[in-house]
Structure formats: C-alpha cells, structure tokens
Motif scaffolding. Sequence first.
Motif, PDB file in Angstrom:
ATOM      1  N   GLU A  36       0.844  -1.188   0.000  1.00 57.53           N
ATOM      2  CA  GLU A  36       0.000   0.000   0.000  1.00 57.53           C
ATOM      3  C   GLU A  36       0.883   1.243   0.000  1.00 57.53           C
ATOM      4  OE1 GLU A  36      -3.901  -1.716   2.373  1.00 57.53           O
ATOM      5  OE2 GLU A  36      -2.456  -0.462   3.432  1.00 57.53           O
ATOM      6  N   ILE A  37       0.484   2.217  -0.779  1.00 57.38           N
ATOM      7  CA  ILE A  37       1.236   3.467  -0.889  1.00 57.38           C
ATOM      8  C   ILE A  37       0.868   4.366   0.286  1.00 57.38           C
ATOM      9  CG2 ILE A  37       1.519   5.533  -2.311  1.00 57.38           C
ATOM     10  CD1 ILE A  37       0.928   3.700  -4.736  1.00 57.38           C
ATOM     11  N   PRO A  38       1.842   5.027   0.907  1.00 58.45           N
ATOM     12  CA  PRO A  38       1.504   5.943   2.008  1.00 58.45           C
ATOM     13  C   PRO A  38       0.394   6.905   1.603  1.00 58.45           C
ATOM     14  CG  PRO A  38       3.884   5.707   1.845  1.00 58.45           C
ATOM     15  CD  PRO A  38       3.300   4.978   0.658  1.00 58.45           C
ATOM     16  N   PRO A  39      -0.559   7.148   2.490  1.00 60.54           N
ATOM     17  CA  PRO A  39      -1.770   7.881   2.111  1.00 60.54           C
ATOM     18  C   PRO A  39      -1.551   9.335   1.755  1.00 60.54           C
ATOM     19  CG  PRO A  39      -1.721   7.459   4.475  1.00 60.54           C
ATOM     20  CD  PRO A  39      -0.597   6.685   3.891  1.00 60.54           C
ATOM     21  N   TRP A  40      -0.396   9.879   2.066  1.00 57.03           N
ATOM     22  CA  TRP A  40      -0.163  11.293   1.732  1.00 57.03           C
ATOM     23  C   TRP A  40       0.260  11.492   0.291  1.00 57.03           C
ATOM     24  CZ3 TRP A  40       1.898   8.986   6.177  1.00 57.03           C
ATOM     25  CH2 TRP A  40       3.148   8.371   6.024  1.00 57.03           C
ATOM     26  N   PHE A  41       0.558  10.412  -0.435  1.00 56.30           N
ATOM     27  CA  PHE A  41       0.879  10.518  -1.857  1.00 56.30           C
ATOM     28  C   PHE A  41      -0.381  10.341  -2.696  1.00 56.30           C
ATOM     29  CE2 PHE A  41       5.201   8.719  -0.612  1.00 56.30           C
ATOM     30  CZ  PHE A  41       5.829   9.948  -0.666  1.00 56.30           C
ATOM     31  N   SER A  42      -0.580  11.243  -3.651  1.00 56.56           N
ATOM     32  CA  SER A  42      -1.687  11.088  -4.593  1.00 56.56           C
ATOM     33  C   SER A  42      -1.261  10.160  -5.722  1.00 56.56           C
ATOM     34  CB  SER A  42      -2.073  12.450  -5.175  1.00 56.56           C
ATOM     35  OG  SER A  42      -1.023  12.934  -6.018  1.00 56.56           O
ATOM     36  N   ALA A  43      -2.228   9.712  -6.514  1.00 55.50           N
ATOM     37  CA  ALA A  43      -1.913   8.890  -7.682  1.00 55.50           C
ATOM     38  C   ALA A  43      -1.010   9.656  -8.644  1.00 55.50           C
ATOM     39  CB  ALA A  43      -3.200   8.451  -8.375  1.00 55.50           C
ATOM     40  N   ASP A  44      -1.210  10.970  -8.750  1.00 55.96           N
ATOM     41  CA  ASP A  44      -0.372  11.786  -9.620  1.00 55.96           C
ATOM     42  C   ASP A  44       1.060  11.851  -9.090  1.00 55.96           C
ATOM     43  OD1 ASP A  44      -0.257  13.756 -11.925  1.00 55.96           O
ATOM     44  OD2 ASP A  44       0.443  15.039 -10.287  1.00 55.96           O
ATOM     45  N   ASP A  45       1.219  11.962  -7.765  1.00 59.43           N
ATOM     46  CA  ASP A  45       2.556  11.927  -7.171  1.00 59.43           C
ATOM     47  C   ASP A  45       3.276  10.640  -7.550  1.00 59.43           C
ATOM     48  OD1 ASP A  45       2.341  14.371  -5.812  1.00 59.43           O
ATOM     49  OD2 ASP A  45       1.563  13.421  -3.989  1.00 59.43           O
ATOM     50  N   VAL A  46       2.583   9.521  -7.399  1.00 59.05           N
ATOM     51  CA  VAL A  46       3.188   8.218  -7.673  1.00 59.05           C
ATOM     52  C   VAL A  46       3.611   8.122  -9.139  1.00 59.05           C
ATOM     53  CG1 VAL A  46       2.747   5.732  -7.742  1.00 59.05           C
ATOM     54  CG2 VAL A  46       1.946   7.088  -5.795  1.00 59.05           C
ATOM     55  N   GLN A  47       2.745   8.583 -10.025  1.00 54.17           N
ATOM     56  CA  GLN A  47       3.068   8.539 -11.452  1.00 54.17           C
ATOM     57  C   GLN A  47       4.324   9.356 -11.749  1.00 54.17           C
ATOM     58  OE1 GLN A  47       0.278  10.610 -14.016  1.00 54.17           O
ATOM     59  NE2 GLN A  47       0.674   9.203 -15.704  1.00 54.17           N
ATOM     60  N   LYS A  48       4.426  10.548 -11.173  1.00 52.65           N
ATOM     61  CA  LYS A  48       5.579  11.408 -11.436  1.00 52.65           C
ATOM     62  C   LYS A  48       6.842  10.869 -10.770  1.00 52.65           C
ATOM     63  CE  LYS A  48       3.195  15.736 -12.488  1.00 52.65           C
ATOM     64  NZ  LYS A  48       1.898  15.154 -12.786  1.00 52.65           N
ATOM     65  N   MET A  49       6.716  10.288  -9.586  1.00 55.43           N
ATOM     66  CA  MET A  49       7.878   9.696  -8.930  1.00 55.43           C
ATOM     67  C   MET A  49       8.419   8.528  -9.752  1.00 55.43           C
ATOM     68  SD  MET A  49       6.451   9.857  -5.011  1.00 55.43           S
ATOM     69  CE  MET A  49       7.847   9.037  -4.207  1.00 55.43           C
ATOM     70  N   ARG A  50       7.532   7.723 -10.313  1.00 51.29           N
ATOM     71  CA  ARG A  50       7.965   6.616 -11.177  1.00 51.29           C
ATOM     72  C   ARG A  50       8.706   7.144 -12.404  1.00 51.29           C
ATOM     73  NH1 ARG A  50       2.188   3.514 -10.585  1.00 51.29           N
ATOM     74  NH2 ARG A  50       2.781   2.051  -8.901  1.00 51.29           N
TER      75      ARG A  50
END
Length: 356
Positions: A36-50
């Motif tokens: 599970e991804i930490p709840p403070w990251f949005s889906a957009d954050d995750v996409q950009k971090m990747r």
Amino acid sequence: MGLRVGRHSATTSRCPGTLVPVPGALQEGSLRFGEEIPPWFSADDVQKMRLLAGAEVVSKARVPAHGQVLRVGFRAPMGAAAADGDCAAGLCGLAKRPGDLYEVLAFHLDRVLALNRSLPAVARRLGGHLLPYRYTDGAPRPVVWWAPDVRHLHDADNDQNSFALGWLQYQALLRQRCGAGGGAAPGRAPCVGVAHAEWSRLALFDFLLQVHDRLDRYCCGFEPEPGEPCVQEMLHAKCRNPAELALVHILVRRSAPSRLVFIDNAGRPQHPEAKLNFRLLQGIDSFPESAVAVLRSGCLQKMLLRSLYVDRELWDSQGGSEGLRPLLQTLERRAQIFLRYLREHNLGLFRETAAP
C-alpha cells in the motif's frame, strides 16, 4: 498484486501510514511502496515519482543562469500520446547537485504535512552517454519534476518570480488578507491574486526547513556568518532599508494562479537552533490545521521515515533510518519550537476549504 493508494488504517498504528514494508515487499526500481502506498501521496505523485526515478533520459538542456542544474527529458511511457522528452507534456525533470538531496526530504515533508505545494522529487543515480560525466559519476542527486506551466516574469533579473513582490508589499497584503475576502483599497498596495492561506503554508514550510531564499534572502531575520551568500553578495546590508527587500522564488502555475509553487527547497539542516529565522513567520496570523495536527501528534518522525523509505536511493545514501534520524530530530525540534511560537502568539488555525 496491484498497489493501492492511501489505504493504511489508523487502527494498525497510532501514526497512520507509518508501517514500514518488510524486506522483499513490492519494489519498482529504486521505489518501494510496499503493498500500500503511504496515504499522503496522490496517484499523480506516484506517477511522477515513477517517471523521475526510472524513465530513460533521452534529452538534456541547460537552464539559463543555473550552471549546476540540467533539464533532462524522459522517454514517454508506453502508449502515451506525447513524444519523448516533451516538457510541455510533463516529461522533463531538473537534475540538481548531489548536495541538494535535502530537497527530496523537503518534498516528503510537504506531502506528510498535507501542504501539497512542492513538485515531486526523487533521488537518482543517472547514467548513460548522453549526460556529462559529472552527472553520471554514480552519486545520487535530486531529480525534480519540471512543471511546464510555471509562470515566470520576462525579466532577466527577476525571472524566478511570477510577479514582482517586495517585503513591504508582502506584509501589506497579509494585513489586507488579500485572497481571503480582503482586497486592495484606494491608496493600498495591490493584491497579487494568491490566496491568503498560501502564505501560511509557505511560512510554515520554510521555517521548518529554514529556507531563507524566498521570504528573507537578505538574512534580515538572523545574524549570518561572514561566508553566507547574503553577506558575500552584500545583500545583508540592505536590511537597513526594508523598501529595498525583494522576495524571490514566489511562483504560481498558470493552471492554478492562486496557489504557490514551492521550488528550490534544499533548506538548511545544519542551521543552528539559536539562530532560527522567525522573520519567516512575520505577519502570518493563522496556519493550516491539518499540518499543525501532524506536528502536535508526535508522529512526524515516524511518518517521514515511512515516506522516505519509498525512495531507496535516498534511504541507502543517507544510511537508512539511523542515518536519517539526526535530520528528522532536527525537524522535530523545529516543529516543537514552532508550536511554542504558535501558543505564545495566540495564533489561529484554519481548515482547508477545498481539496489541495
């Protein structure tokens, strides 16, 4: 198994979202989110971090007046409509100096506090023949997402702002509560279109990190050492005349002109506690309730450890939890000093009225 965003429950830990994945948890290159991804990251954050952490670098460009920063373009994800390295489509990042890794911690602090004004950033070891050797020497460095619609002034001497803003005008718009139902009246300084609450987020963020470059690049709020840039560049002497003091890196995006964008967030982890710059908080009468709740909870260090664990390059380069702990303890002490300031000045809190 697919990754899920924001599903940690407070019932499994007193500090929500702080469970560190066990060894062998799901990992994507240098990112490891766990199941599970930490709840403070949005889906957009995750996409950009990747994108920042794993996409192939296909182009490079110098950034005017920033000799140690390189803009890099990434290969477009499979099936994307955009071309490789299309900065207008969000496929670019800024590769900064290894010494600026603190900027990655700043991004995680921004998200943990639910401020959501910093641009995504990861630590990465760059490689390949396209980039100069100093960028591929094996040292991890921050790579920060390039927001394509940040608004810059067309002024070679002031292009790091979206609008010109001096210290006196800034204090005046705080008093007028510009963007919070207040506005410019005849004979008063004009408002600049930024929501009033934005300055509270910025002041809190900059105080915890001790970023002086935005609100106090002249070091007027503390006595600087002789080697400080503000002394070397003869800026500190201008503190005697507040009318000469300008704010820097005050930026907005064209897509959200009422919200600030926090850039160049590599603050000062070693700034002495005896010289904390309280001028950064001057004129602010209330702060975001959600951020203050995290500071009061006693969970800040645990939440940051869980967040930083996601970025394996940063985690490993800093010596894991033990290596990071002194930095986090510094942030915790500054948080407690801020909370004392809040109490002593009887300042208020405000709730978010819309999703960030």
